[in-house]
Structure formats: structure tokens, C-alpha cells
Scaffold this active site. Structure first.
Site, PDB file in Angstrom:
ATOM      1  N   PHE A   1      70.456  58.079  10.372  1.00  0.00           N
ATOM      2  CA  PHE A   1      71.728  58.709  10.804  1.00  0.00           C
ATOM      3  C   PHE A   1      72.063  58.417  12.261  1.00  0.00           C
ATOM      4  O   PHE A   1      72.569  59.292  12.962  1.00  0.00           O
ATOM      5  CB  PHE A   1      71.657  60.234  10.670  1.00  0.00           C
ATOM      6  CG  PHE A   1      71.693  60.761   9.264  1.00  0.00           C
ATOM      7  CD1 PHE A   1      72.851  60.671   8.506  1.00  0.00           C
ATOM      8  CD2 PHE A   1      70.579  61.383   8.721  1.00  0.00           C
ATOM      9  CE1 PHE A   1      72.895  61.203   7.223  1.00  0.00           C
ATOM     10  CE2 PHE A   1      70.613  61.908   7.439  1.00  0.00           C
ATOM     11  CZ  PHE A   1      71.768  61.816   6.687  1.00  0.00           C
TER      12      PHE A   1
ATOM     13  N   SER B   1      66.047  68.646  10.260  1.00  0.00           N
ATOM     14  CA  SER B   1      65.974  69.922  10.983  1.00  0.00           C
ATOM     15  C   SER B   1      64.597  70.091  11.617  1.00  0.00           C
ATOM     16  O   SER B   1      64.470  70.612  12.723  1.00  0.00           O
ATOM     17  CB  SER B   1      66.245  71.074  10.020  1.00  0.00           C
ATOM     18  OG  SER B   1      67.578  70.979   9.567  1.00  0.00           O
TER      19      SER B   1
ATOM     20  N   GLU C   1      73.467  67.551  15.652  1.00  0.00           N
ATOM     21  CA  GLU C   1      72.960  68.135  16.910  1.00  0.00           C
ATOM     22  C   GLU C   1      72.258  69.464  16.589  1.00  0.00           C
ATOM     23  O   GLU C   1      72.279  70.412  17.372  1.00  0.00           O
ATOM     24  CB  GLU C   1      74.081  68.342  17.946  1.00  0.00           C
ATOM     25  CG  GLU C   1      74.979  67.127  18.105  1.00  0.00           C
ATOM     26  CD  GLU C   1      74.770  66.322  19.383  1.00  0.00           C
ATOM     27  OE1 GLU C   1      74.300  66.868  20.388  1.00  0.00           O
ATOM     28  OE2 GLU C   1      75.073  65.113  19.357  1.00  0.00           O
TER      29      GLU C   1
ATOM     30  N   THR D   1      66.441  61.868  14.635  1.00  0.00           N
ATOM     31  CA  THR D   1      66.306  62.145  13.198  1.00  0.00           C
ATOM     32  C   THR D   1      65.619  61.000  12.439  1.00  0.00           C
ATOM     33  O   THR D   1      65.837  59.826  12.740  1.00  0.00           O
ATOM     34  CB  THR D   1      67.712  62.372  12.589  1.00  0.00           C
ATOM     35  OG1 THR D   1      68.391  63.348  13.365  1.00  0.00           O
ATOM     36  CG2 THR D   1      67.638  62.809  11.142  1.00  0.00           C
ATOM     37  N   GLU D   2      64.807  61.379  11.467  1.00  0.00           N
ATOM     38  CA  GLU D   2      64.230  60.402  10.524  1.00  0.00           C
ATOM     39  C   GLU D   2      64.532  60.894   9.119  1.00  0.00           C
ATOM     40  O   GLU D   2      64.886  62.064   8.933  1.00  0.00           O
ATOM     41  CB  GLU D   2      62.708  60.303  10.730  1.00  0.00           C
ATOM     42  CG  GLU D   2      62.359  59.788  12.117  1.00  0.00           C
ATOM     43  CD  GLU D   2      60.853  59.736  12.384  1.00  0.00           C
ATOM     44  OE1 GLU D   2      60.072  60.107  11.476  1.00  0.00           O
ATOM     45  OE2 GLU D   2      60.493  59.322  13.495  1.00  0.00           O
TER      46      GLU D   2
ATOM     47  N   GLY E   1      74.318  68.375  24.591  1.00  0.00           N
ATOM     48  CA  GLY E   1      74.947  67.706  23.449  1.00  0.00           C
ATOM     49  C   GLY E   1      75.678  68.707  22.568  1.00  0.00           C
ATOM     50  O   GLY E   1      76.772  68.429  22.055  1.00  0.00           O
ATOM     51  N   ARG E   2      75.070  69.882  22.398  1.00  0.00           N
ATOM     52  CA  ARG E   2      75.702  70.919  21.558  1.00  0.00           C
ATOM     53  C   ARG E   2      76.986  71.422  22.191  1.00  0.00           C
ATOM     54  O   ARG E   2      77.988  71.632  21.497  1.00  0.00           O
ATOM     55  CB  ARG E   2      74.709  72.074  21.354  1.00  0.00           C
ATOM     56  CG  ARG E   2      73.645  71.694  20.369  1.00  0.00           C
ATOM     57  CD  ARG E   2      72.488  72.654  20.280  1.00  0.00           C
ATOM     58  NE  ARG E   2      71.478  72.035  19.423  1.00  0.00           N
ATOM     59  CZ  ARG E   2      70.181  72.302  19.457  1.00  0.00           C
ATOM     60  NH1 ARG E   2      69.713  73.199  20.320  1.00  0.00           N
ATOM     61  NH2 ARG E   2      69.359  71.681  18.642  1.00  0.00           N
TER      62      ARG E   2
ATOM     63  N   GLN F   1      96.179  74.078   5.069  1.00  0.00           N
ATOM     64  CA  GLN F   1      96.848  75.003   4.147  1.00  0.00           C
ATOM     65  C   GLN F   1      98.311  75.216   4.569  1.00  0.00           C
ATOM     66  O   GLN F   1      99.206  75.201   3.740  1.00  0.00           O
ATOM     67  CB  GLN F   1      96.087  76.341   4.142  1.00  0.00           C
ATOM     68  CG  GLN F   1      96.486  77.268   3.017  1.00  0.00           C
ATOM     69  CD  GLN F   1      96.036  76.748   1.647  1.00  0.00           C
ATOM     70  OE1 GLN F   1      95.151  75.902   1.550  1.00  0.00           O
ATOM     71  NE2 GLN F   1      96.670  77.227   0.589  1.00  0.00           N
TER      72      GLN F   1
HETATM   73  C1  LIG Z   1      77.442  61.371  10.826  1.00  0.00           C
HETATM   74  C2  LIG Z   1      76.097  61.776  11.345  1.00  0.00           C
HETATM   75  C3  LIG Z   1      75.694  61.312  12.594  1.00  0.00           C
HETATM   76  C4  LIG Z   1      74.425  61.649  13.081  1.00  0.00           C
HETATM   77  N1  LIG Z   1      74.042  61.137  14.294  1.00  0.00           N
HETATM   78  C5  LIG Z   1      72.752  61.337  14.708  1.00  0.00           C
HETATM   79  C6  LIG Z   1      72.274  60.667  15.879  1.00  0.00           C
HETATM   80  O1  LIG Z   1      73.008  59.961  16.561  1.00  0.00           O
HETATM   81  N2  LIG Z   1      70.984  60.834  16.232  1.00  0.00           N
HETATM   82  C7  LIG Z   1      70.131  61.614  15.502  1.00  0.00           C
HETATM   83  O2  LIG Z   1      68.978  61.729  15.887  1.00  0.00           O
HETATM   84  N3  LIG Z   1      70.565  62.270  14.386  1.00  0.00           N
HETATM   85  C8  LIG Z   1      71.844  62.135  13.971  1.00  0.00           C
HETATM   86  N4  LIG Z   1      72.282  62.764  12.809  1.00  0.00           N
HETATM   87  C9  LIG Z   1      71.337  63.529  12.035  1.00  0.00           C
HETATM   88  C10 LIG Z   1      71.572  65.036  12.068  1.00  0.00           C
HETATM   89  O3  LIG Z   1      71.188  65.546  13.313  1.00  0.00           O
HETATM   90  C11 LIG Z   1      70.787  65.636  10.903  1.00  0.00           C
HETATM   91  O4  LIG Z   1      71.479  65.292   9.741  1.00  0.00           O
HETATM   92  C12 LIG Z   1      70.639  67.127  11.018  1.00  0.00           C
HETATM   93  O5  LIG Z   1      69.768  67.462  12.071  1.00  0.00           O
HETATM   94  C13 LIG Z   1      70.123  67.765   9.727  1.00  0.00           C
HETATM   95  O6  LIG Z   1      69.018  67.113   9.223  1.00  0.00           O
HETATM   96  P1  LIG Z   1      68.964  66.670   7.675  1.00  0.00           P
HETATM   97  O7  LIG Z   1      70.186  65.915   7.407  1.00  0.00           O
HETATM   98  O8  LIG Z   1      67.673  66.007   7.444  1.00  0.00           O
HETATM   99  O9  LIG Z   1      69.049  68.020   6.866  1.00  0.00           O
HETATM  100  P2  LIG Z   1      67.827  68.996   6.454  1.00  0.00           P
HETATM  101  O10 LIG Z   1      67.007  69.279   7.656  1.00  0.00           O
HETATM  102  O11 LIG Z   1      67.126  68.451   5.273  1.00  0.00           O
HETATM  103  O12 LIG Z   1      68.632  70.273   6.064  1.00  0.00           O
HETATM  104  C14 LIG Z   1      69.270  70.480   4.804  1.00  0.00           C
HETATM  105  C15 LIG Z   1      69.846  71.886   4.780  1.00  0.00           C
HETATM  106  O13 LIG Z   1      68.788  72.831   4.896  1.00  0.00           O
HETATM  107  C16 LIG Z   1      68.993  73.680   5.973  1.00  0.00           C
HETATM  108  N5  LIG Z   1      67.725  74.064   6.587  1.00  0.00           N
HETATM  109  C17 LIG Z   1      66.719  73.241   6.967  1.00  0.00           C
HETATM  110  N6  LIG Z   1      65.725  73.949   7.502  1.00  0.00           N
HETATM  111  C18 LIG Z   1      66.108  75.245   7.485  1.00  0.00           C
HETATM  112  C19 LIG Z   1      65.514  76.468   7.888  1.00  0.00           C
HETATM  113  N7  LIG Z   1      64.339  76.492   8.502  1.00  0.00           N
HETATM  114  N8  LIG Z   1      66.204  77.600   7.696  1.00  0.00           N
HETATM  115  C20 LIG Z   1      67.415  77.578   7.121  1.00  0.00           C
HETATM  116  N9  LIG Z   1      68.025  76.474   6.720  1.00  0.00           N
HETATM  117  C21 LIG Z   1      67.373  75.315   6.891  1.00  0.00           C
HETATM  118  C22 LIG Z   1      69.841  72.890   6.912  1.00  0.00           C
HETATM  119  O14 LIG Z   1      70.535  73.727   7.817  1.00  0.00           O
HETATM  120  C23 LIG Z   1      70.745  72.167   5.976  1.00  0.00           C
HETATM  121  O15 LIG Z   1      71.785  73.017   5.583  1.00  0.00           O
HETATM  122  C24 LIG Z   1      73.564  62.487  12.332  1.00  0.00           C
HETATM  123  C25 LIG Z   1      74.003  62.978  11.104  1.00  0.00           C
HETATM  124  C26 LIG Z   1      75.237  62.633  10.604  1.00  0.00           C
HETATM  125  C27 LIG Z   1      75.665  63.151   9.271  1.00  0.00           C
END
Ligand SMILES: Cc1cc2nc3c(=O)[nH]c(=O)nc-3n(C[C@H](O)[C@H](O)[C@H](O)COP(=O)(O)OP(=O)(O)OC[C@H]3O[C@@H](n4cnc5c(N)ncnc54)[C@H](O)[C@@H]3O)c2cc1C
Lengths: 249, 379
Positions: B155, B131, B362, B125-126, B240-241, B335
């Protein structure tokens, strides 16, 4: 040195126990069973002796139903080299168990036999002592510390007044107390490999021992259910109840 | 179809259950409150073979199947979801190195990772590529025998504590086909961390950004071949999932167990809560949902073991279903505990906070639906 460790499959110490419907025993159906905790300590001690280079082979032995294989596999996963099951569906008394173990000792010729001081199901605390008598070997029961130097075994044991130290020359028998050691957990790969270690099954009838029980259990009853507590409103009332109802003062 | 566990599988879950009760459950509250990363406990788990669970025995792993690994994660998570989730990420990266790494990388990393003297993080992730992970821009440029890495990952679980970072970087064209996976050691000059993120849950492990500023890394640190990194990242994520879903199962079963005890202790209106039919039906529904989730997670794990074709769909379905349902079970458990459930005196609120993020990471559960739908419509 070859070490024989006796392990019993018992109701797990943390399981809820219930008396069976006809009050002849404890319900074992659908209850978690595991290795008697004192026997886990016995096996741990044997493993440590092997790790110190003092033992060459550890044999775990159990007397019980075919399911006791599971307990023996646990012993193998923990590090025993091989296992023996003397199979029986009967509930055997300590003397019979000791006689069966005696038979196997004569065949296997271990120099040290380690057993739990008692099994937590019947709490008999007899098998180790009886086995020592049958073999005519020295015994050190309730061990809380074991040291071995050549043939000399020194055992610290817990007695009412404190600690007592005994020593004997091998061969001999040790029964373990709770504070002897903390048993290890089996490693995942060893659990998976336990099936490839030898486990011999011997039918109990083939050993020429009379298995008939000498004791008859008439009935087993659960302790009475504790009645609900009551709130007393004054010290006088409390004293009155203690004196006339509980009859403790 | 055989739904019974083998003797070994039962022995293994029993052992892990005992380990959890002895080493994890009594400490999880403190780890959460003090934001403590329990490396000593993790090393004890590693000593039992829990840190390289599905790495081949020839490489120093425990050689378990994914199904067995899922059973282990489920039991561990009954004590602490957050710590177990970190262990699952560590296992995932260790597997990536075992599966895709050269013998040089095996030599360099596997024994240290199996003992957890070193721990590992996964960096996909960046800030602007969540996503849409294939849009990542952290880059690696070839310079002689080295890659020079620039960019930032967001993250990252375990960041600051982990010794090795499996980083997805752009080495080629835009999109998924221009991404490579490179291992970067913590002490590489130019690697630094952002401040620790303040989170709702997952307090027993740090989360932070990882920055790369002209990080020089020998090309021997590449996993697999150049530009195959995205497929490595996604293949690893299938597992992972399943792992994260298994962690959810554990959290939910701990909540159900606590609820069963609570409703039999707590009385209102002159009766135990367990005597109200509404409470009974709630418990029955929680248990049924948990069991359904379990079946899906186990099947997805088995699909990876057997390399069944619909495994991507099955992993996505299991991850979405289990993480949703298990969060809901924790919520119901809260609850059932009434006001006490909201207090830190009971473990339910911790499970609830820890489980929530499983619906996000994930791959979010919405992304799981896009994965499922895409394959449905393609068929
Ligand atoms: C505590 C924590 C630990 C983490 N650890 C890691 C790690 O070790 N390594 C790593 O690489 N990442 C890690 N992550 C990152 C995590 O995988 C991402 O937060 C996640 O993939 C979502 O990306 P985003 O936060 O940028 O949300 P976004 O991609 O911006 O999404 C925001 C919302 O929009 C929705 N959305 C986006 N695109 C679509 C679409 N096409 N259709 C419908 N809905 C959509 C999403 O489902 C979400 O609800 C971690 C995150 C957290 C919170």
C-alpha cells in the site's frame, strides 16, 4: 534604478458586490478585499525588471485606510523592498491621489513609476496620466510589453486598432494592461518574512495637499434585477414581443 | 485562547487559495479520470515552499508551524484531496529527514525534496502488518558498511513515482524496539514494485507494493539511531494524522461550498431547494460539524507545535473525528445534489471517493480509538 509601484486595496474581483443600504457606495463590510489586479501586474513587471538586473529597489506605495497595510505586505511578500502607506480614511479622487504620489516621487526620486491602468472599483483610469502631468514626465499607458535598454524604454500598448509602440527616456510613467504579464504567487517563507521589511506610514494631512473632493456622489444604485424569462409558443409571438414590448425591431 | 489567525497566516491561506483555484481545481477531474500524477503542478507548489513546509529554514525548508501547514493542506485539498494527501506524505518524509537525518543525508536529499525534483514515500505497512505495524518483518541485516534489506511493503503511496523511500525495517528484536528507519533510493538494485493497485479513489497518485531483494544500502542511509525507527515512524505519523485530517477539512469544505451553490440554483415543487427547512438544517449541521472538526485539527496541530503532553491523544482524536465527519459531510453533499451528485459531472463523488480512505490510513479510525482509550485508562 529605483521603481515606485502604486497599489490599491479594492474589493476582490471575485467577491459579490452589493450597494450599501443608504445607496451612497458599495458595501465593504465583510467583503474580501485584495490588491487591484492591474496593480499586481504593475508590481510583477517591476519584479521582472529587478530580476533582469535593471532595477535596484522596488517601493510599493498605497493610499488608503490602515488596513491597506495588508495589501502592502502582500507586495513585500511578492518581492518589493519596502513600502509606504499614505494613511487616510477618506475616499480620494484621482487628482488628489496623483498629487500625493507626486509628493512622494519628489522625495524618493524613482526613475520609473508603474501603476495599474485603472482600479477595478471606480475604473477612473486617470491617476497615472495626471501624475505624469504633475511630474512633467513622459507616459506610456495600457502597456502590454515593456523593454528597457539603458535609459530608453519601449512600450507596446493596446489601442482600439491594434498595437502601438511608444518610446521614452527615463524617468517616466507606465500604466499596465491585463496582458502585460501573469503575476506570480508569493512564496511561503517570503509571506512569513514580509513583516520584517520596512513599511512607513505617513498621515495624508501632513503632505500639504488639499484632500477635499471636488465631486459629490448623489447616489449609487444597483442595476435593475433582470425579470424572469418567459417561454414563447410561436415565432409570431416572438416577433410580436420583440416589436411591441422590447421595441428592438 | 486566541482563535484568530495572524496577518501572515491569513496572507498564506489566501495565497494558497488562489494557487488552488488557478492550478488545481480546474485539473483535478482530469487527474482523477486519467490516473495522472501531476508532478508538474506539485513542482509549482514546491517552488512556493509547499514541499518542505515544516522543515527549518536553515535546512532549506519554509519553517512553518504545523498549524500553518494544516491551513495550507486544507486549502489545497479544496481543489484535489488526493494530490494534497500525497503532498502531505512527501512533507512528512522530508521533515523526517530534516529532523532525524545526519548532515550527509540533509545534503543529499533536502534541496531535491524541497523542490520536488525528487519525491518521497513512507513505507511502514506490510501485507501481514497493517494495524499491527510493529509486527513487520521486512529485515535489514548488517554487512560491513551496508545494510542488506529483504522483504516487501504494501500500500505504498507514491510507489513507482517517488525517488526516495523511508522504510521501516527489522534490525533487532521482535516488536517495536527492533525497528529502524532506512532511506532507500529508487534506483537501488533489488528494489522493485508490484502492479499499481486499482482503488476507489486517490487516483492522482499511484499505490503499489515495494519489494526489496538483497537491496544493499550504505549504513549512512539510516535515520536516527538503529532500532529507534518505530518511534520515528510514530512521531512522524502524529503530524501525518493532522495533515490527512486537514486534507479532509478541505474536501468537506469544497463539498459544502458546492452544496450551498447547488441548493440555491435547483428548484423542485416550485421553490429553490434552499427554501426547504430540511435542506437548511442539513447545511447548518454540515457547517457546524466542519467547524468542530476544524477546531480539533487546529488544536492538534498546535499541540505538536507546542509539544503539549496529550498531543498523541489530541492527534488521534482529531484524525478520527475530522476524517469521519468530513466523509459524512461529503455524503450529505452528495445527497443534496440528488442524482446529479452521483454523476461525474459534479465533483462531489470524487471528493467522496477520495475522502473515504482517510478513515483507514495513517492508522485506522479504530486504531485511533485504541490509542485514545489506552491513554484514558492509563491516566
Ligand atoms: C490508498 C492507500 C494508501 C496507503 N498508503 C500507505 C503508505 O504510503 N505507507 C504505508 O505504510 N501504509 C499505507 N497504507 C496502508 C494503511 O496504513 C493500512 O491499510 C492501515 O494501517 C490498515 O491496515 P490493514 O489494511 O492491514 O488493515 P487491518 O489492520 O487488517 O485492519 C482491518 C480492520 O480491522 C480493524 N482492526 C485491526 N486491529 C484492530 C483492533 N485491535 N481493534 C479494533 N479494530 C481493529 C481495522 O481498524 C480495520 O477496520 C495505505 C492504504 C491505502 C488504502
Amino acid at each position: 534604478m529605483k521603481i515606485l509601484v502604486a497599489v490599491k486595496r479594492v474589493i476582490d474581483p471575485y467577491a459579490k458586490i452589493r450597494v450599501n443600504a443608504d445607496q451612497t457606495g458599495i458595501e465593504t463590510h465583510n467583503v474580501k478585499l485584495s490588491m487591484n489586479p492591474f496593480d499586481e501586474i504593475a508590481l510583477e513587471e517591476a519584479l521582472r525588471l529587478k530580476e533582469q538586473g535593471l532595477a535596484s529597489e522596488i517601493i510599493v506605495i498605497s493610499i488608503g485606510p490602515i488596513q491597506a497595510q495588508e495589501t502592502l505586505r502582500q507586495g513585500l511578500a511578492l518581492g518589493a523592498d519596502r513600502a509606504i502607506l499614505i494613511q487616510t480614511d477618506q475616499d480620494l479622487e484621482p487628482l488628489v491621489i496623483a498629487q500625493l504620489l507626486n509628493r512622494i516621487s519628489l522625495r524618493e526620486a524613482p526613475q520609473l513609476i508603474i501603476l495599474g491602468k485603472q482600479a477595478i472599483d471606480n475604473d477612473a483610469n486617470q491617476t497615472g496620466q495626471m501624475l505624469a502631468a504633475l511630474l512633467n514626465w513622459p507616459q506610456a499607458t495600457f502597456a502590454s510589453k515593456v523593454t528597457i535598454d539603458q535609459q530608453r524604454v519601449t512600450v507596446e500598448r493596446e489601442i482600439d486598432g491594434g498595437l502601438q509602440t511608444l518610446a521614452f527616456d527615463l524617468p517616466g510613467i507606465i500604466t499596465t494592461d491585463l496582458r502585460l504579464n501573469t503575476p506570480r504567487f508569493a512564496k511561503l517563507p517570503n509571506i512569513m518574512k514580509a513583516k520584517s521589511k520596512p513599511l512607513e506610514i505617513i498621515a495624508s494631512e501632513t503632505l500639504g495637499i488639499d484632500l477635499t473632493p471636488r465631486l459629490t456622489t448623489l447616489s449609487i444604485k444597483p442595476p435593475p434585477i433582470r425579470p424572469k424569462g418567459i417561454l414563447v409558443h410561436s415565432v409570431d409571438e416572438l416577433i410580436d414581443k420583440l416589436r411591441f414590448e422590447a421595441k428592438v425591431i | 485562547m486566541d482563535f484568530t489567525l495572524s496577518d501572515e497566516q491569513r496572507a498564506l491561506t489566501e495565497m494558497v487559495e488562489q494557487f488552488t483555484e488557478a492550478e488545481i481545481t480546474p485539473n483535478a477531474k482530469d487527474w482523477d479520470e486519467q490516473h495522472h500524477f501531476p508532478i508538474a503542478t506539485l513542482r509549482k507548489a514546491a517552488d512556493l515552499g509547499l514541499a518542505a513546509m515544516y522543515v527549518k529554514p536553515e535546512l532549506g525548508g519554509s519553517g512553518l508551524s504545523r498549524l500553518e501547514a494544516a491551513l495550507v493542506f486544507e486549502k489545497l485539498a479544496m481543489g484535489c484531496v488526493s494530490t494534497t494527501a500525497y503532498l502531505s506524505i512527501h512533507n512528512m518524509v522530508t521533515w523526517m529527514i530534516g529532523h532525524y537525518g545526519s548532515s550527509t543525508l540533509h545534503e543529499k536529499y533536502l534541496s531535491h525534496l524541497a523542490s520536488m525534483q525528487w519525491t518521497a514515500s513512507y513505507c511502514l505497512t506490510e501485507s501481514n502488518a497493517g494495524s499491527d505495524a510493529a509486527s513487520l518483518i521486512t529485515s535489514a541485516r548488517r554487512d560491513g558498511d551496508c545494510y542488506i534489506i529483504n522483504g516487501a511493503k504494501a500500500f505504498i503511496s507514491g510507489a513507482t513515482q517517488s525517488h526516495v523511500y523511508a522504510v521501516m525495517v527489522r534490525t533487532g528484536e521482535l516488536g517495536p524496539k527492533g525497528i529502524s528507519c532506512i532511506l532507500v533510493d529508487k534506483d537501488t538494485p533489488g528494489l522493485s514494485f508490484g502492479k499499481l493497485e486499482q482503488k476507489l479513489g486517490w487516483h492522482s497518485q499511484p499505490t503499489a507494493m515495494v519489494f526489496f531483494e538483497n537491496c544493499r544500502v550504505p549504513i549512512s542511509q539510516l535515520l536516527g539511531v538503529e532500532n529507534s525507527g518505530f518511534s520515528i515512524a510514530l512521531t512522524a505519523l502524529n503530524g501525518g494524522r493532522v495533515n490527512i485530517a486537514a486534507c479532509s477539512l478541505g474536501g468537506a469544505s469544497a463539498c459544502l461550498k458546492a452544496s450551498l451553490a447547488y441548493v440555491q440554483e435547483r428548484s423542485q415543487f416550485g421553490k429553490n431547494l434552499s427554501q426547504f427547512q430540511h435542506i437548511q438544517f442539513t447545511l447548518a449541521t454540515m457547517a457546524t460539524q466542519l467547524d468542530a472538526a476544524r477546531l480539533m485539527v487546529y488544536r492538534a496541530a498546535a499541540a505538536i507545535d507546542n509539544q503539549d503532553t496529550p498531543l498523541v491523544t489530541q492527534c488521534a482524536m482529531a484524525k478520527k473525528f475530522a476524517t469521519d465527519v468530513c466523509f459524512e459531510i461529503a455524503n450529505q453533499a452528495l445527497q443534496l445534489h440528488g442524482g446529479y451528485g452521483y454523476l461525474k459531472d459534479y465533483p462531489i463523488e470524487r471528493f467522496l471517493r477520495d475522502l473515504r480512505v482517510h478513515q483507514i490510513l495513517e492508522g485506522t479510525n479504530e486504531i485511533m480509538q485504541t490509542i485514545i482509550a489506552k491513554r484514558l485508562l492509563e491516566a
